[in-house]
Design a protein around this motif. Structure first.
Motif, PDB file in Angstrom:
ATOM      1  N   GLY A 165       0.333   1.774  -6.646  1.00  0.00           N
ATOM      2  CA  GLY A 165       0.254   0.404  -7.134  1.00  0.00           C
ATOM      3  C   GLY A 165       1.450  -0.025  -7.964  1.00  0.00           C
ATOM      4  O   GLY A 165       1.618  -1.206  -8.247  1.00  0.00           O
ATOM      5  N   LEU A 166       2.285   0.916  -8.368  1.00  0.00           N
ATOM      6  CA  LEU A 166       3.476   0.595  -9.154  1.00  0.00           C
ATOM      7  C   LEU A 166       4.749   0.642  -8.321  1.00  0.00           C
ATOM      8  O   LEU A 166       5.762   0.078  -8.707  1.00  0.00           O
ATOM      9  N   SER A 167       4.679   1.343  -7.195  1.00  0.00           N
ATOM     10  CA  SER A 167       5.867   1.540  -6.372  1.00  0.00           C
ATOM     11  C   SER A 167       5.480   1.705  -4.914  1.00  0.00           C
ATOM     12  O   SER A 167       4.400   2.213  -4.610  1.00  0.00           O
ATOM     13  N   VAL A 168       6.375   1.303  -4.040  1.00  0.00           N
ATOM     14  CA  VAL A 168       6.157   1.516  -2.611  1.00  0.00           C
ATOM     15  C   VAL A 168       6.844   2.797  -2.122  1.00  0.00           C
ATOM     16  O   VAL A 168       6.656   3.184  -0.978  1.00  0.00           O
ATOM     17  N   GLY A 226       7.108  13.002   1.331  1.00  0.00           N
ATOM     18  CA  GLY A 226       6.471  11.786   1.834  1.00  0.00           C
ATOM     19  C   GLY A 226       5.987  10.942   0.675  1.00  0.00           C
ATOM     20  O   GLY A 226       6.791  10.398  -0.076  1.00  0.00           O
ATOM     21  N   ASP A 227       4.694  10.864   0.504  1.00  0.00           N
ATOM     22  CA  ASP A 227       4.128  10.062  -0.582  1.00  0.00           C
ATOM     23  C   ASP A 227       4.057  10.815  -1.905  1.00  0.00           C
ATOM     24  O   ASP A 227       3.536  10.293  -2.889  1.00  0.00           O
TER      25      ASP A 227
END
Length: 113
Positions: A29-32, A83-84
């Motif tokens: 929610g703070l970064s893509v 990745g994430d």
């Protein structure tokens, strides 16, 4: 394995190599760019490389693909792209200078076991 478990596995691998101040930040929610950051440091270039290698080996054992590794040779700020989940292994001086925990101050810290 979910993303938080991957972050915890990376944190555990860092701690096995005596990484200092191992921190997991939930940046959803703070970064893509990612959902989790794992941040730690070593006190020498050799230790930074050992921490990064230990994390890489642990990920490979778990079947988690590593999309990229940057900065290994210089061992000042090694970035492992899972990745994430992004792992930052700093040399102590660089960690203090960049202070990612302050930069991402809105992120929730995940308790490292």
């Amino acid at each position: 394995m979910n993303l938080e478990e991957i972050a915890r596995l990376a944190a555990d691998a860092a701690e096995e190599k005596k990484a200092q101040r191992v921190t997991i930040l939930d940046i959803r929610g703070l970064s893509v760019i990612a959902d989790y950051f794992v941040i730690c440091h070593g006190n020498s270039a050799t230790q930074v490389q050992a921490i990064a290698t230990g994390i890489k080996e642990k990920m490979e054992e778990a079947g988690i693909p590593i999309k990229g590794v940057e900065g290994f040779r210089e061992a000042r700020w090694v970035l492992l792209d899972l990745g994430d989940v992004v792992v930052h292994v700093f040399h102590k001086d660089e960690r203090d200078f960049y202070d990612l925990e302050r930069l991402w101050g809105d992120a929730q810290q995940v308790r490292v076991q």
